[in-house]
Design an enzyme around this catalytic site. Structure first.
Site, mmCIF file in Angstrom:
data_model
loop_
_atom_site.group_PDB
_atom_site.id
_atom_site.type_symbol
_atom_site.label_atom_id
_atom_site.label_comp_id
_atom_site.label_asym_id
_atom_site.label_seq_id
_atom_site.Cartn_x
_atom_site.Cartn_y
_atom_site.Cartn_z
ATOM 1 N N GLY A 110 56.144 23.530 38.594
ATOM 2 C CA GLY A 110 57.132 22.789 37.820
ATOM 3 C C GLY A 110 57.735 21.625 38.579
ATOM 4 O O GLY A 110 57.133 21.056 39.492
ATOM 5 N N LYS A 120 55.744 32.180 43.836
ATOM 6 C CA LYS A 120 54.962 31.156 43.155
ATOM 7 C C LYS A 120 55.825 29.926 42.909
ATOM 8 O O LYS A 120 56.927 30.010 42.356
ATOM 9 C CB LYS A 120 54.411 31.691 41.836
ATOM 10 N N GLY A 180 50.412 21.433 37.995
ATOM 11 C CA GLY A 180 49.981 20.935 36.692
ATOM 12 C C GLY A 180 50.504 19.555 36.368
ATOM 13 O O GLY A 180 49.773 18.736 35.780
ATOM 14 N N ASP A 209 50.636 31.174 38.025
ATOM 15 C CA ASP A 209 51.412 32.395 37.810
ATOM 16 C C ASP A 209 50.502 33.622 37.881
ATOM 17 O O ASP A 209 50.822 34.619 38.535
ATOM 18 C CB ASP A 209 52.117 32.360 36.450
ATOM 19 N N LYS A 262 54.174 33.272 32.443
ATOM 20 C CA LYS A 262 54.960 33.884 33.519
ATOM 21 C C LYS A 262 55.264 35.349 33.226
ATOM 22 O O LYS A 262 55.134 36.213 34.104
ATOM 23 C CB LYS A 262 56.267 33.104 33.716
#
Length: 260
Positions: A11, A8, A43, A159, A214
């Site tokens: 960030g 994944k 995001g 996640d 997470k």
């Protein structure tokens, strides 16, 4: 075929082209060791686009609240901008990327989390499409955009989506983050977290904000693909540490490993 590895991405690495190039160099190396599937969020990019368009966005416990009116923006960013960029850069690194959403091939089934708006709760669907692709040496790259049974597009936490994809493929899971793993109050790496330890770490604030998601995703994957004697890997690790990711791909300790 060896056990697939689901990674994944999210960030800062998705907003920094140089960092993404560095990570994809590592991904190319890992792809020579075993079959890979990438799942990504976006995001920060969604937040930037919403702000640019004068829209407000909030998070609760690390997960974005998504009004239905925001979905065209979310879909454009995740399935359009971020996914296409990842595929383009992966191809430059000699990989064979295939850009997908969670709905493709009925891989992930989503129910609506109405408390958060147009947000999907992911559940395991079919691994057939992903298996066909990785058997032919393609690299599936899935954006965290899902669809409800009623055809409603849904924003899904990446996640949690990655954990379900690992479940579908009976694979290993690495949740990448901007730090080396889950850290204690002194900033030191916690090398292993068990399901029994997790609630206390969350309650005392050691694990907080987005890292809670997470850890919960890792635990969700562990509940499905691990047993007490399993050698499967479920881990939270830093995207920048190529050696750690290589060790994890080989089933060796690195980052924070999550166990039952």
């Amino acid at each position: 075929m060896s056990t697939p590895l689901v990674i994944k991405l999210g960030g800062r690495v998705l907003t920094d082209v140089a960092a993404l190039q560095q990570l994809l160099t590592t991904v190319k190396r890992l792809a020579e060791l075993r079959p890979l599937v990438l799942v990504h969020g976006g995001g920060d990019q969604v937040q930037a686009m919403l702000q640019q368009l004068g829209q407000e966005s909030v998070k609760v416990e690390g997960q974005r609240v998504t009004p239905a009116a925001h979905i065209p923006i979310v879909a454009g960013v995740l399935a359009g901008d971020v996914n296409s960029q990842l595929c383009a850069l992966a191809q430059q690194h000699g990989l064979q990327p295939v850009g997908l959403t969670l709905q493709a091939g009925n891989t992930v089934i989503c129910e609506v989390d109405s408390s958060r708006g147009a947000v999907g709760i992911p559940h395991a669907g079919s691994g057939q499409l992903l298996q066909l692709l990785i058997e032919q040496n393609y690299l599936p790259i899935l954006s965290s955009l899902g669809v409800s049974a009623q055809g409603e597009r849904l924003n899904v936490n990446a996640d949690l989506a990655a954990a379900v994809v690992a479940q579908v493929l009976h694979g290993d899971l690495i949740l990448l983050t901007d730090v080396v793993g889950i850290l204690d109050h002194d900033g030191q790496l916690i090398d292993t977290i068990t399901a029994a330890q997790a609630p206390e770490l969350i309650a005392n604030g050691t694990v907080r904000d987005g890292m809670i998601v997470k850890l919960n995703a890792a635990l969700q994957a562990a509940q499905v693909v691990l047993n007490k004697t399993s050698r499967r890997t479920i881990a939270v690790a830093g995207w920048h540490d190529a050696n750690a990711l290589t060790r994890l791909a080989r089933g060796e300790p690195a980052g924070t490993r999550v166990r039952l």
